[in-house]
Design an enzyme around this catalytic site. Sequence first.
Site, PDB file in Angstrom:
ATOM      1  N   LYS A 198     -12.457   0.533   4.759  1.00 40.73           N
ATOM      2  CA  LYS A 198     -11.572   1.677   4.478  1.00 40.73           C
ATOM      3  C   LYS A 198     -12.416   2.929   4.269  1.00 40.73           C
ATOM      4  CE  LYS A 198      -9.600   4.604   1.335  1.00 40.73           C
ATOM      5  NZ  LYS A 198     -10.271   5.509   0.374  1.00 40.73           N
ATOM      6  N   SER A 199     -12.003   4.018   4.881  1.00 39.89           N
ATOM      7  CA  SER A 199     -12.497   5.324   4.460  1.00 39.89           C
ATOM      8  C   SER A 199     -11.406   6.341   4.743  1.00 39.89           C
ATOM      9  CB  SER A 199     -13.777   5.729   5.189  1.00 39.89           C
ATOM     10  OG  SER A 199     -14.180   6.988   4.689  1.00 39.89           O
TER      11      SER A 199
ATOM     12  N   LEU B 278     -17.296  -3.520   2.297  1.00 41.25           N
ATOM     13  CA  LEU B 278     -18.392  -2.721   1.732  1.00 41.25           C
ATOM     14  C   LEU B 278     -18.504  -2.922   0.219  1.00 41.25           C
ATOM     15  CD1 LEU B 278     -17.564   0.538   3.711  1.00 41.25           C
ATOM     16  CD2 LEU B 278     -19.581  -0.907   4.062  1.00 41.25           C
TER      17      LEU B 278
ATOM     18  N   ILE C 210     -12.668  -4.718   8.208  1.00 42.89           N
ATOM     19  CA  ILE C 210     -11.715  -3.593   8.140  1.00 42.89           C
ATOM     20  C   ILE C 210     -12.114  -2.599   7.047  1.00 42.89           C
ATOM     21  CG2 ILE C 210      -9.624  -4.577   9.186  1.00 42.89           C
ATOM     22  CD1 ILE C 210      -8.884  -5.603   6.314  1.00 42.89           C
TER      23      ILE C 210
ATOM     24  N   TYR D 179       0.819  -1.220   0.000  1.00 41.95           N
ATOM     25  CA  TYR D 179       0.000   0.000   0.000  1.00 41.95           C
ATOM     26  C   TYR D 179       0.853   1.270   0.000  1.00 41.95           C
ATOM     27  CZ  TYR D 179      -3.663  -3.287   1.554  1.00 41.95           C
ATOM     28  OH  TYR D 179      -4.529  -4.349   1.684  1.00 41.95           O
TER      29      TYR D 179
ATOM     30  N   ASN E 165     -19.050   4.451   9.822  1.00 44.31           N
ATOM     31  CA  ASN E 165     -18.731   3.019   9.786  1.00 44.31           C
ATOM     32  C   ASN E 165     -18.533   2.434  11.181  1.00 44.31           C
ATOM     33  OD1 ASN E 165     -18.929   3.180   7.029  1.00 44.31           O
ATOM     34  ND2 ASN E 165     -16.713   3.196   6.654  1.00 44.31           N
TER      35      ASN E 165
HETATM   36  N1  LIG Z   1      -5.577  -8.842   1.649  1.00 43.18           N
HETATM   37  C1  LIG Z   1      -5.957  -8.327   0.512  1.00 43.18           C
HETATM   38  O1  LIG Z   1      -5.646  -8.865  -0.573  1.00 43.18           O
HETATM   39  C2  LIG Z   1      -6.764  -7.078   0.500  1.00 43.18           C
HETATM   40  C3  LIG Z   1      -7.322  -6.623  -0.691  1.00 43.18           C
HETATM   41  C4  LIG Z   1      -8.077  -5.456  -0.663  1.00 43.18           C
HETATM   42  C5  LIG Z   1      -8.271  -4.786   0.533  1.00 43.18           C
HETATM   43  N2  LIG Z   1      -7.699  -5.241   1.689  1.00 43.18           N
HETATM   44  C6  LIG Z   1      -7.881  -4.521   2.981  1.00 43.18           C
HETATM   45  O2  LIG Z   1      -9.280  -4.366   3.219  1.00 43.18           O
HETATM   46  C7  LIG Z   1      -9.559  -2.986   3.423  1.00 43.18           C
HETATM   47  C8  LIG Z   1     -10.965  -2.653   3.001  1.00 43.18           C
HETATM   48  O3  LIG Z   1     -11.202  -3.008   1.664  1.00 43.18           O
HETATM   49  P1  LIG Z   1     -11.316  -1.936   0.459  1.00 43.18           P
HETATM   50  O4  LIG Z   1     -10.561  -0.723   0.811  1.00 43.18           O
HETATM   51  O5  LIG Z   1     -10.932  -2.664  -0.772  1.00 43.18           O
HETATM   52  O6  LIG Z   1     -12.870  -1.649   0.323  1.00 43.18           O
HETATM   53  P2  LIG Z   1     -14.105  -1.255   1.279  1.00 43.18           P
HETATM   54  O7  LIG Z   1     -13.649  -1.016   2.664  1.00 43.18           O
HETATM   55  O8  LIG Z   1     -15.175  -2.256   1.022  1.00 43.18           O
HETATM   56  O9  LIG Z   1     -14.603   0.099   0.602  1.00 43.18           O
HETATM   57  C9  LIG Z   1     -13.860   1.274   0.614  1.00 43.18           C
HETATM   58  C10 LIG Z   1     -14.525   2.242  -0.363  1.00 43.18           C
HETATM   59  O10 LIG Z   1     -15.861   2.524   0.048  1.00 43.18           O
HETATM   60  C11 LIG Z   1     -15.994   3.915   0.386  1.00 43.18           C
HETATM   61  N3  LIG Z   1     -16.752   3.963   1.655  1.00 43.18           N
HETATM   62  C12 LIG Z   1     -16.291   3.814   2.905  1.00 43.18           C
HETATM   63  N4  LIG Z   1     -17.282   3.857   3.803  1.00 43.18           N
HETATM   64  C13 LIG Z   1     -18.423   4.055   3.099  1.00 43.18           C
HETATM   65  C14 LIG Z   1     -19.783   4.177   3.475  1.00 43.18           C
HETATM   66  N5  LIG Z   1     -20.169   4.121   4.748  1.00 43.18           N
HETATM   67  N6  LIG Z   1     -20.703   4.394   2.486  1.00 43.18           N
HETATM   68  C15 LIG Z   1     -20.317   4.453   1.193  1.00 43.18           C
HETATM   69  N7  LIG Z   1     -19.033   4.319   0.773  1.00 43.18           N
HETATM   70  C16 LIG Z   1     -18.090   4.122   1.734  1.00 43.18           C
HETATM   71  C17 LIG Z   1     -14.594   4.452   0.531  1.00 43.18           C
HETATM   72  O11 LIG Z   1     -14.522   5.794   0.094  1.00 43.18           O
HETATM   73  P3  LIG Z   1     -13.982   6.973   1.067  1.00 43.18           P
HETATM   74  O12 LIG Z   1     -12.567   6.634   1.431  1.00 43.18           O
HETATM   75  O13 LIG Z   1     -14.088   8.185   0.206  1.00 43.18           O
HETATM   76  O14 LIG Z   1     -14.913   7.015   2.246  1.00 43.18           O
HETATM   77  C18 LIG Z   1     -13.801   3.562  -0.442  1.00 43.18           C
HETATM   78  O15 LIG Z   1     -13.946   4.033  -1.767  1.00 43.18           O
HETATM   79  C19 LIG Z   1      -8.474  -2.291   2.598  1.00 43.18           C
HETATM   80  O16 LIG Z   1      -8.368  -0.923   2.877  1.00 43.18           O
HETATM   81  C20 LIG Z   1      -7.287  -3.121   2.972  1.00 43.18           C
HETATM   82  O17 LIG Z   1      -6.798  -2.757   4.260  1.00 43.18           O
HETATM   83  C21 LIG Z   1      -6.961  -6.378   1.689  1.00 43.18           C
END
Ligand SMILES: NC(=O)c1ccc[n+]([C@@H]2O[C@H](COP(=O)([O-])OP(=O)(O)OC[C@H]3O[C@@H](n4cnc5c(N)ncnc54)[C@H](OP(=O)(O)O)[C@@H]3O)[C@@H](O)[C@H]2O)c1
Length: 289
Positions: A244-245, A204, A242, A68, A254
């Site tokens: 992300k925002s 999400l 976990i 990251y 959240n």
């Molecule tokens: N191990 C792996 O291979 C792997 C892969 C992917 C991710 N991850 C981990 O998992 C974490 C979370 O997954 P992710 O970041 O892919 O996706 P996520 O948490 O499902 O979604 C994040 C997205 O949704 C938006 N968001 C956040 N809260 C919201 C809400 N209440 N309503 C509407 N939209 C919202 C965020 O925008 P804003 O920031 O503008 O709020 C961002 O664009 C990552 O950050 C990472 O730490 C791990």
Amino acid sequence: MSSSNVTPHQASTTSSADGQQVSLQLNDGTQIPQFGLGVYKTPADETAEIVRYAAKAGYKMVDTASFYGNESGVGDALQDFPDLYAVTKLWAADLGYDKAMRAFDESARKLRRDVVDLYLIHWPMPKTGLTAESWKALIELKNEGRIRSIGVCNFQPAHLTQLIEETGVKPVLNQIELHPSFQQKELRAFNESLDIRTEAWSPLGRGAGLDGEIVTSIAKKHGKTPGQVTLRWHLELGNIVIPKSANPKRLDENLDVFDFRLDEDDMQRIATLDRADGRTGPDPDTAEF
Ligand SMILES: NC(=O)c1ccc[n+]([C@@H]2O[C@H](COP(=O)([O-])OP(=O)(O)OC[C@H]3O[C@@H](n4cnc5c(N)ncnc54)[C@H](OP(=O)(O)O)[C@@H]3O)[C@@H](O)[C@H]2O)c1
């Protein structure tokens, strides 16, 4: 971390609705907060400020990765919040015993942590043949006391079985893509059968589907947002989560999921959203980086 509000491992419904966050028991005897902050795609120069904001708001865990590019920002925030449970990951290009040792040193240096709470293999990369020897490096680092717990991401049942057969050591958790459009029922059950916790990445669905009719109507019923209903669904299933925002309002939103419960009808309706083709990320069997 306090030992109050610790939920035994095999409980399928794990999170209370009394406003309190819980910690979950792991198979190595340690505990992990069930809820944390993901920082994938959080800009490196904003990460420290965002993690500090989240920690002040009540987040107890942060999930980063060398991939990251923002571990140093997380490390800055950890200076101010030393009790935050810190998670980072071994990138695919760093597989191999010696490379894993060096990659961990670099991550721990950036996080400015003598002991990292949880270190994960980021992708299984089965074709490299390097997964087990990388895992042996993690086992060694844990034995040296430099990591409290070790786990994996994106492991399918065959990858888990092979890893355990070759090393005799189970991961504490398997962090996998998991959201209402891709519910991973079989893999969740497989993890649980091995006493391995399931952690949801993209909980999400990166925002996709939050405006669907089912989640929206359940949200209205509870006076909550679609994002909160989705996170609550994970907690009801016993997933570690976990989201992300990088936005303070959504960081607060959240976290505000500990004062309500979904009922059986809500859970059954969300179950209907599962799709066989709902995966958005790489396929762990074939992913190449
Ligand atoms: N191990 C792996 O291979 C792997 C892969 C992917 C991710 N991850 C981990 O998992 C974490 C979370 O997954 P992710 O970041 O892919 O996706 P996520 O948490 O499902 O979604 C994040 C997205 O949704 C938006 N968001 C956040 N809260 C919201 C809400 N209440 N309503 C509407 N939209 C919202 C965020 O925008 P804003 O920031 O503008 O709020 C961002 O664009 C990552 O950050 C990472 O730490 C791990």
